[in-house]
Design a protein around this motif. Structure first.
Motif, mmCIF file in Angstrom:
data_model
loop_
_atom_site.group_PDB
_atom_site.id
_atom_site.type_symbol
_atom_site.label_atom_id
_atom_site.label_comp_id
_atom_site.label_asym_id
_atom_site.label_seq_id
_atom_site.Cartn_x
_atom_site.Cartn_y
_atom_site.Cartn_z
ATOM 1 N N ASP A 1 0.832 -1.191 0.000
ATOM 2 C CA ASP A 1 0.000 0.000 0.000
ATOM 3 C C ASP A 1 0.871 1.247 0.000
ATOM 4 O OD1 ASP A 1 -2.371 -1.485 0.120
ATOM 5 O OD2 ASP A 1 -2.239 -1.641 2.306
ATOM 6 N N LYS A 2 0.238 2.392 -0.205
ATOM 7 C CA LYS A 2 0.941 3.662 -0.079
ATOM 8 C C LYS A 2 1.529 3.752 1.327
ATOM 9 C CE LYS A 2 0.334 8.645 -0.699
ATOM 10 N NZ LYS A 2 -0.615 9.722 -1.076
ATOM 11 N N GLY B 1 1.017 7.091 -11.687
ATOM 12 C CA GLY B 1 1.025 8.335 -10.924
ATOM 13 C C GLY B 1 1.418 9.526 -11.773
ATOM 14 N N VAL C 1 4.810 6.195 -8.827
ATOM 15 C CA VAL C 1 4.923 4.874 -8.211
ATOM 16 C C VAL C 1 5.544 3.883 -9.195
ATOM 17 C CG1 VAL C 1 3.680 2.955 -7.132
ATOM 18 C CG2 VAL C 1 2.900 5.309 -6.767
ATOM 19 N N ARG D 1 7.951 -1.857 -3.839
ATOM 20 C CA ARG D 1 7.260 -0.673 -4.358
ATOM 21 C C ARG D 1 8.079 0.562 -4.025
ATOM 22 N NH1 ARG D 1 1.080 1.519 -3.778
ATOM 23 N NH2 ARG D 1 1.552 3.723 -3.452
ATOM 24 N N ASP E 1 7.768 4.734 -3.962
ATOM 25 C CA ASP E 1 6.912 5.919 -4.009
ATOM 26 C C ASP E 1 7.813 7.149 -4.055
ATOM 27 O OD1 ASP E 1 3.761 5.497 -3.300
ATOM 28 O OD2 ASP E 1 4.990 3.859 -2.523
ATOM 29 N N ILE F 1 7.411 10.937 -3.882
ATOM 30 C CA ILE F 1 6.339 11.817 -3.428
ATOM 31 C C ILE F 1 6.814 13.273 -3.410
ATOM 32 C CG2 ILE F 1 4.739 12.280 -1.533
ATOM 33 C CD1 ILE F 1 5.410 9.344 -0.591
#
Length: 217
Positions: free
Chosen positions: A21-22, A125, A132, A148, A150, A152
């Motif tokens: 998940d995020k 994204g 992502v 994963r 991310d 950001i």
């Protein structure tokens, strides 16, 4: 086992991978990131098949998100992030650049053979909400690999990078050794990524100053 070896192994995922998940950071982790520190947490997930080691690491980098994205898309630049990578080739990619298939060869230790991995990376994204990378293993020399990235954006000039992974080697290595090496290797790789990205940004700014927009100047 080198410090960065397990980080490199975690760039692979099995086809039955459980999606991450995020990332959800704690206040102390956010405080560490804001002070310029790399964060890392590693634990054993005994609820899953093969009981893989789970890790989450992160770092804040003072460059725009697209700068980090460009580096990570480039196989050739992986050598700047880690000396353990021996080969990185893009075998196939989508016309719209939303995914590609790569093959990597990396050295875990001078006392062990080189390892190979072929994996698919899906890109999603945007620069406003976050970018992502999800990596799914096609074939490789490890039992469990999931991960994963991310990327950001915190502002137009600052970015937070969070990496999550699950790993379980196919060869006998004590769990405590895996957790120790992951705890050392992932922050090291993240710091290398920060150094490379900030150096790229500085060079780009210097070029912009040296080459004014008006050709008559």
């Amino acid at each position: 086992m080198t410090r960065t070896a397990f980080f490199l192994l975690s760039l692979m995922l099995p086809t039955s991978a459980l999606a991450f998940d995020k990332p959800d950071l704690t206040p102390p982790e956010i405080q560490q990131l804001e002070r310029g520190k790399a964060i890392i947490s590693v634990w054993k997930d005994k609820t899953r098949e093969h009981s893989p080691s789970i890790s989450q690491g992160g770092i804040d980098i003072m460059v725009p998100a697209y700068r980090i994205w460009e580096i990570m898309l480039d196989c050739d630049r992986m050598y700047e992030i880690s000396s353990d990578i021996r080969e990185c080739d893009v075998l196939e990619e989508a016309e719209d650049k939303t995914w590609d298939i790569r093959k990597q060869k990396f050295a875990v230790s001078p006392y062990l053979p080189k390892f190979n991995s072929t994996f698919r990376t899906d890109y999603s994204g945007n620069e406003r909400d976050g970018l992502v990378m999800t990596i799914t293993k096609i074939s490789g020399d490890l039992k469990v690999q999931e991960g994963r990235w991310d990327i950001i954006p915190l502002s137009l000039t600052d970015t937070r990078v969070i990496y999550q992974a699950a790993i379980e080697p196919n060869f006998p290595i004590p769990d405590r050794v895996i957790r120790k090496q992951v705890g050392i290797g992932i922050p090291e790789i993240l710091r290398n990524l920060r150094d490379v990205a900030e150096a790229d940004q500085a060079m780009s700014l210097q070029k912009n100053v040296a080459m004014p927009d008006d050709p008559a100047l």
